[in-house]
Design an enzyme around this catalytic site. Structure first.
Site, short mmCIF file in Angstrom:
data_model
loop_
_atom_site.label_atom_id
_atom_site.label_comp_id
_atom_site.label_asym_id
_atom_site.label_seq_id
_atom_site.Cartn_x
_atom_site.Cartn_y
_atom_site.Cartn_z
N THR A 192 0.87 -1.18 0.00
CA THR A 192 0.00 0.00 0.00
C THR A 192 0.91 1.23 0.00
O THR A 192 2.06 1.15 0.39
CB THR A 192 -0.92 0.05 1.24
N GLY A 193 0.34 2.36 -0.39
CA GLY A 193 1.12 3.59 -0.44
C GLY A 193 1.28 4.08 -1.86
O GLY A 193 0.52 3.67 -2.75
N1 ASP Z 1 -1.28 2.02 -3.72
C1 ASP Z 1 -2.50 2.74 -3.97
C2 ASP Z 1 -2.38 3.40 -5.32
O1 ASP Z 1 -1.34 3.93 -5.64
C3 ASP Z 1 -2.84 3.79 -3.00
C4 ASP Z 1 -2.62 3.49 -1.56
O2 ASP Z 1 -2.27 2.40 -1.18
O3 ASP Z 1 -2.79 4.38 -0.74
O4 ASP Z 1 -3.37 3.43 -6.02
#
Ligand code: ASP
Length: 348
Positions: free
Chosen positions: A251-252
């Site tokens: 995530t991220g």
């Molecule tokens: N990884 C996700 C994206 O870039 C967003 C997130 O995990 O906050 O869409």
């Protein structure tokens, strides 16, 4: 033998192939993936991003009942997809620049070596399940946009408005306050503009027979450019499973993950013998090394957040983040939050 395999021959070859061996049409020998000697898990284990406490508890409970690892992981993340109060996933997820919720998801099933994904899917609350249908019923891996929606509708998924009162309010406020020189009158001038939130849920599981699966689902970056697809639906970035080694997901900031194929890289780290935590940390170091200067501060540290979560075939688990954080674990007995390993301390 011609260079091409029919679908039937392909499926036959795949099921007959030995673990970690890839048959190449037209070649008489197989290319072995590097050998791994990982003992097998004797318990059911699940890891997820910090918002996934209910997901890992559910996945653990289902695996104990003998439910398949992919179904267990998806039932886990579905709790978050259907929760209107989680504004980073599924129903209630924050929309793109135009106020449209576009969802991304992907999954992998270790035992059958299959993958499925959807990108920029509109109007369907559970993209992780649609990704599973791509995995189960097609010869493809990723469907996007209108095609992904039509595919889902053909299986009886319902088209619904994914905006909640809460997410619409957040979007309207963002639109009103994003600039001084547009045609939207600013609201609550004395308040800080709503920060640009991100969010996703990733869940990786291994059962007591050593079978492994992974899934990641998200509404992506809030206020994104319509059509933007992040890392979550990219096999090898948002999540990756190798039934001989383990699974990992992320995530991220998706763009930073895509640049290093982070979930694949983390699984490859475990293949080389690193623990899940060390493999995740090594991937983050690669992310920093691969980052353009505009994404780093004057100390060379990322200005964005990114996390990796991993389980090994042996049932070990871990997670690493750029700065200290928490992740969710089912360790075979109970679900809890645990501290991640990390690269840099938070600024005081
Ligand atoms: N990884 C996700 C994206 O870039 C967003 C997130 O995990 O906050 O869409």
């Amino acid at each position: 033998m011609t260079g091409k395999l029919s679908r039937r021959e392909f499926l036959g070859a795949a099921s007959g192939a030995t673990a970690a061996a890839v048959m190449v049409p037209g070649m008489s020998h197989s290319i072995e993936a590097p050998a791994v000697h990982i003992r097998q898990s004797s318990k059911n284990v699940a890891v997820a991003s910090g918002n996934g406490l209910r997901a890992v508890a559910k996945a653990g409970e289902l695996m104990a009942q003998g439910v398949d690892t992919l179904d267990a992981a998806i039932e886990g993340v579905k709790i978050q997809e259907l929760d209107p109060n989680d504004m980073s996933v599924g129903y209630g997820g924050l929309p793109n620049e135009h106020g449209v919720v576009q969802l991304d998801a992907s999954c992998m099933h270790g035992p059958t070596k299959r993958a499925g994904a959807v990108g920029a899917l509109e109007g369907i609350k559970t993209p992780s399940v649609v990704a599973k249908y791509v995995l189960l019923y097609t010869n493809h891996i990723m469907l996007v946009g209108e095609g992904a929606k039509k595919f889902a509708l053909s299986y009886g998924f319902k088209e619904e408005d994914l905006m909640t009162e809460q997410s619409r309010e957040r979007w309207l406020r963002w639109r009103a306050n994003r600039g001084e020189r547009d045609d939207w009158i600013n609201v609550e001038r004395d308040e800080q503009m709503v920060p640009r939130p991100t969010g996703t849920i990733n869940c990786n599981v291994v059962n007591s027979s050593g079978d492994i699966s992974s899934v990641t689902t998200t509404s992506g970056l809030a206020w994104k450019i319509p059509g933007r697809v992040g890392d979550s639906p990219i096999i090898g970035a948002g999540q990756y499973t190798d039934n001989d080694v383990g699974a990992a997901g992320s995530t991220g900031r998706g763009e930073s993950n895509i640049m290093v194929c982070g979930a694949f890289l983390t699984v490859e780290g475990m293949r080389r013998g690193l623990s899940p935590t060390d493999a995740a940390l090594e991937t983050l170091r690669r992310v920093v090394a691969a980052s353009e200067p505009r994404l780093l501060d004057e100390r060379g540290q990322p200005t964005f957040g990114l996390s990796f979560y991993a389980v090994s075939k042996a049932g070990e688990f871990g997670a690493a983040t750029i700065r200290p954080s928490r992740y969710a674990v089912f360790d075979g007995v109970e679900a809890s939050h645990q501290d991640t390993a990390y690269l840099y301390e938070r600024d005081a």
